[in-house]
Write a protein that holds these residues in place. Structure first.
Motif, short mmCIF file in Angstrom:
data_model
loop_
_atom_site.label_atom_id
_atom_site.label_comp_id
_atom_site.label_asym_id
_atom_site.label_seq_id
_atom_site.Cartn_x
_atom_site.Cartn_y
_atom_site.Cartn_z
N LEU A 32 0.83 -1.20 0.00
CA LEU A 32 0.00 0.00 0.00
C LEU A 32 0.87 1.26 0.00
O LEU A 32 0.57 2.23 -0.71
CB LEU A 32 -0.93 0.01 1.21
CG LEU A 32 -2.17 -0.86 1.11
CD1 LEU A 32 -2.90 -0.91 2.45
CD2 LEU A 32 -3.09 -0.34 0.03
N ALA A 33 1.93 1.24 0.78
CA ALA A 33 2.85 2.38 0.80
C ALA A 33 3.52 2.56 -0.56
O ALA A 33 3.68 3.70 -1.03
CB ALA A 33 3.90 2.18 1.90
N LEU A 34 3.89 1.45 -1.19
CA LEU A 34 4.52 1.51 -2.51
C LEU A 34 3.58 2.13 -3.54
O LEU A 34 3.96 3.04 -4.28
CB LEU A 34 4.94 0.12 -2.96
CG LEU A 34 5.45 0.01 -4.40
CD1 LEU A 34 6.83 0.64 -4.52
CD2 LEU A 34 5.50 -1.43 -4.84
N PHE A 35 2.34 1.66 -3.59
CA PHE A 35 1.38 2.20 -4.56
C PHE A 35 1.02 3.65 -4.24
O PHE A 35 0.81 4.45 -5.15
CB PHE A 35 0.13 1.32 -4.65
CG PHE A 35 0.35 0.07 -5.45
CD1 PHE A 35 0.51 0.12 -6.83
CD2 PHE A 35 0.43 -1.17 -4.84
CE1 PHE A 35 0.72 -1.03 -7.58
CE2 PHE A 35 0.64 -2.32 -5.57
CZ PHE A 35 0.80 -2.25 -6.95
N SER A 36 0.97 4.00 -2.97
CA SER A 36 0.72 5.40 -2.59
C SER A 36 1.88 6.29 -3.02
O SER A 36 1.68 7.41 -3.51
CB SER A 36 0.50 5.52 -1.08
OG SER A 36 -0.66 4.82 -0.72
N GLY B 81 -6.71 -5.58 -4.28
CA GLY B 81 -8.10 -5.60 -3.86
C GLY B 81 -8.72 -4.22 -3.97
O GLY B 81 -8.03 -3.20 -3.98
N SER B 82 -10.03 -4.20 -4.01
CA SER B 82 -10.78 -2.95 -4.20
C SER B 82 -10.56 -1.95 -3.08
O SER B 82 -10.41 -0.76 -3.32
CB SER B 82 -12.27 -3.26 -4.31
OG SER B 82 -12.50 -4.12 -5.39
N GLY B 83 -10.53 -2.44 -1.84
CA GLY B 83 -10.33 -1.55 -0.70
C GLY B 83 -8.97 -0.87 -0.74
O GLY B 83 -8.85 0.33 -0.47
N ALA B 84 -7.95 -1.63 -1.09
CA ALA B 84 -6.60 -1.07 -1.19
C ALA B 84 -6.56 -0.01 -2.30
O ALA B 84 -5.99 1.07 -2.12
CB ALA B 84 -5.59 -2.17 -1.48
#
Length: 164
Positions: free
Chosen positions: A9-13, A46-49
């Protein structure tokens, strides 16, 4: 949430922040590449992420631009989270084309509808072409990259979804 998921999540952010800094001048404001990492996250994690990355990505893009629409960017971030979430749900159901087309149309035409009330029809008409171009570019990049990146993600991680 596992440390691996948190790291991804940090990487995609972070990718979203980098994409937010890459802007193409448009009729109103600019088109940024902050959405495609959220679409990648929605399909791969996933959708939430994806929704979390989408909302954060928009806020980072707005921050870099100086928050030109002020507190209305919170509304836009919520809309982005919803649209990316829907993209992720449809993509996971193997409706990739529908996910892409729906995201493009909703982001370009439906998401700015509240601005007819908050601003005026002229603002809506001016912002739609830029949003359409940005939506197409971001979605095409994501749809090309997702199948190539799937090999790097384990199947067990891809089947889990982050809850909001």
């Amino acid at each position: 949430m596992t440390s691996r998921m948190l790291s991804l999540l940090a990487l995609f952010s972070a990718l979203s922040a980098v994409g937010a800094a890459v802007k193409i001048p448009a009729i109103v404001g600019s088109v940024a590449f902050d959405v495609f990492p959220a679409l990648l996250a929605a399909a791969l994690l996933g959708s939430g992420a994806g929704a979390m990355v989408g909302a954060l990505g928009h806020l980072l893009s707005a921050l870099i631009a100086g928050f030109p629409l002020g507190p209305m960017h919170v509304l836009i971030a919520i809309e982005m989270a919803i649209l990316v979430y829907i993209f992720g749900v449809l993509y996971k159901k193997n409706k990739k084309g529908t996910a892409g087309i729906l995201f493009i149309l909703a982001n370009a035409f439906a998401a700015p509808l509240p601005f007819i009330i908050l601003m005026n029809k002229a603002f809506y008409a001016a912002v739609v072409p830029s949003l359409l171009i940005g939506s197409i570019i971001n979605t095409v990049i994501a749809l090309i990259a997702i199948p190539r990146l799937k090999a790097f993600f384990k199947q067990d991680l891809m089947n889990k979804d982050v809850r909001l």
